[in-house]
Design a protein around this motif. Structure first.
Motif, PDB file in Angstrom:
ATOM      1  N   PHE A  38       0.802  -1.194   0.072  1.00  0.00           N
ATOM      2  CA  PHE A  38      -0.008   0.073   0.113  1.00  0.00           C
ATOM      3  C   PHE A  38       0.864   1.208   0.011  1.00  0.00           C
ATOM      4  O   PHE A  38       1.992   1.370   0.716  1.00  0.00           O
ATOM      5  N   GLU A  39       0.595   2.107  -0.865  1.00  0.00           N
ATOM      6  CA  GLU A  39       1.584   3.445  -0.900  1.00  0.00           C
ATOM      7  C   GLU A  39       0.963   4.419   0.316  1.00  0.00           C
ATOM      8  O   GLU A  39      -0.131   4.963  -0.080  1.00  0.00           O
ATOM      9  N   ALA A  40       1.281   4.666   1.236  1.00  0.00           N
ATOM     10  CA  ALA A  40       1.002   5.690   2.426  1.00  0.00           C
ATOM     11  C   ALA A  40       1.241   7.006   1.894  1.00  0.00           C
ATOM     12  O   ALA A  40       0.733   8.091   2.091  1.00  0.00           O
ATOM     13  N   ALA A  41       2.431   7.239   1.000  1.00  0.00           N
ATOM     14  CA  ALA A  41       2.822   8.499   0.546  1.00  0.00           C
ATOM     15  C   ALA A  41       3.627   8.372  -0.562  1.00  0.00           C
ATOM     16  O   ALA A  41       4.040   7.284  -0.698  1.00  0.00           O
ATOM     17  N   GLU A  42       4.058   9.317  -1.233  1.00  0.00           N
ATOM     18  CA  GLU A  42       5.112   9.190  -2.583  1.00  0.00           C
ATOM     19  C   GLU A  42       6.312   8.367  -1.949  1.00  0.00           C
ATOM     20  O   GLU A  42       7.018   9.077  -0.979  1.00  0.00           O
ATOM     21  N   HIS A  43       6.621   7.356  -2.698  1.00  0.00           N
ATOM     22  CA  HIS A  43       7.911   6.713  -1.836  1.00  0.00           C
ATOM     23  C   HIS A  43       7.934   6.008  -0.765  1.00  0.00           C
ATOM     24  O   HIS A  43       8.991   5.808   0.021  1.00  0.00           O
ATOM     25  N   ARG A  44       6.791   6.069   0.019  1.00  0.00           N
ATOM     26  CA  ARG A  44       6.662   5.432   1.182  1.00  0.00           C
ATOM     27  C   ARG A  44       5.455   4.407   1.319  1.00  0.00           C
ATOM     28  O   ARG A  44       4.375   4.731   1.242  1.00  0.00           O
TER      29      ARG A  44
END
Length: 113
Positions: A38-44
């Motif tokens: 799951f992408e929590a934020a860009e690149h995270r």
């Protein structure tokens, strides 16, 4: 640039995906049959991995810009935090527990972090 992947061990990938989609939104990708990312934020990214032998021992905290908006979105998907705490500096932290007992904190507030 740095990409961050934080992993959470779960008993069942299918059950975990159902729960984590309510918390984090749609799965970004499946690297294999026992992981969902799951992408929590860009690149995270937060990923769940089927590892029943250690499931339930994970914990992580995400800080967001607008905690109330994030909590409203999560509530619309059917989840409510198990608890909420406000620190002396006004920072708030909510705690969610997945079906295995892993703890996922989501925090925010004035000058959070």
């Amino acid at each position: 640039m740095v990409d961050l992947f934080a992993g959470i061990p779960v008993t069942s990938i299918a059950a975990a995906v159902t729960w984590y989609e309510k918390l984090l939104g749609e799965v970004a990708f499946y690297p294999n049959d026992v992981e969902a990312v799951f992408e929590a934020a860009e690149h995270r990214y937060v990923y769940v991995e089927q590892k029943p032998e250690i499931a339930g021992h994970g914990f992580l905290t995400l800080f967001v810009d607008d905690l109330d908006a994030r909590l409203a979105t999560i509530a619309d998907r059917g989840l409510r935090p198990a608890s909420e705490e406000t620190y002396a500096n006004g920072v708030r932290k909510t705690l969610f527990r997945d079906p295995d007992g892993n703890e996922i904190g989501i925090g925010g507030g004035p000058e959070a972090a």
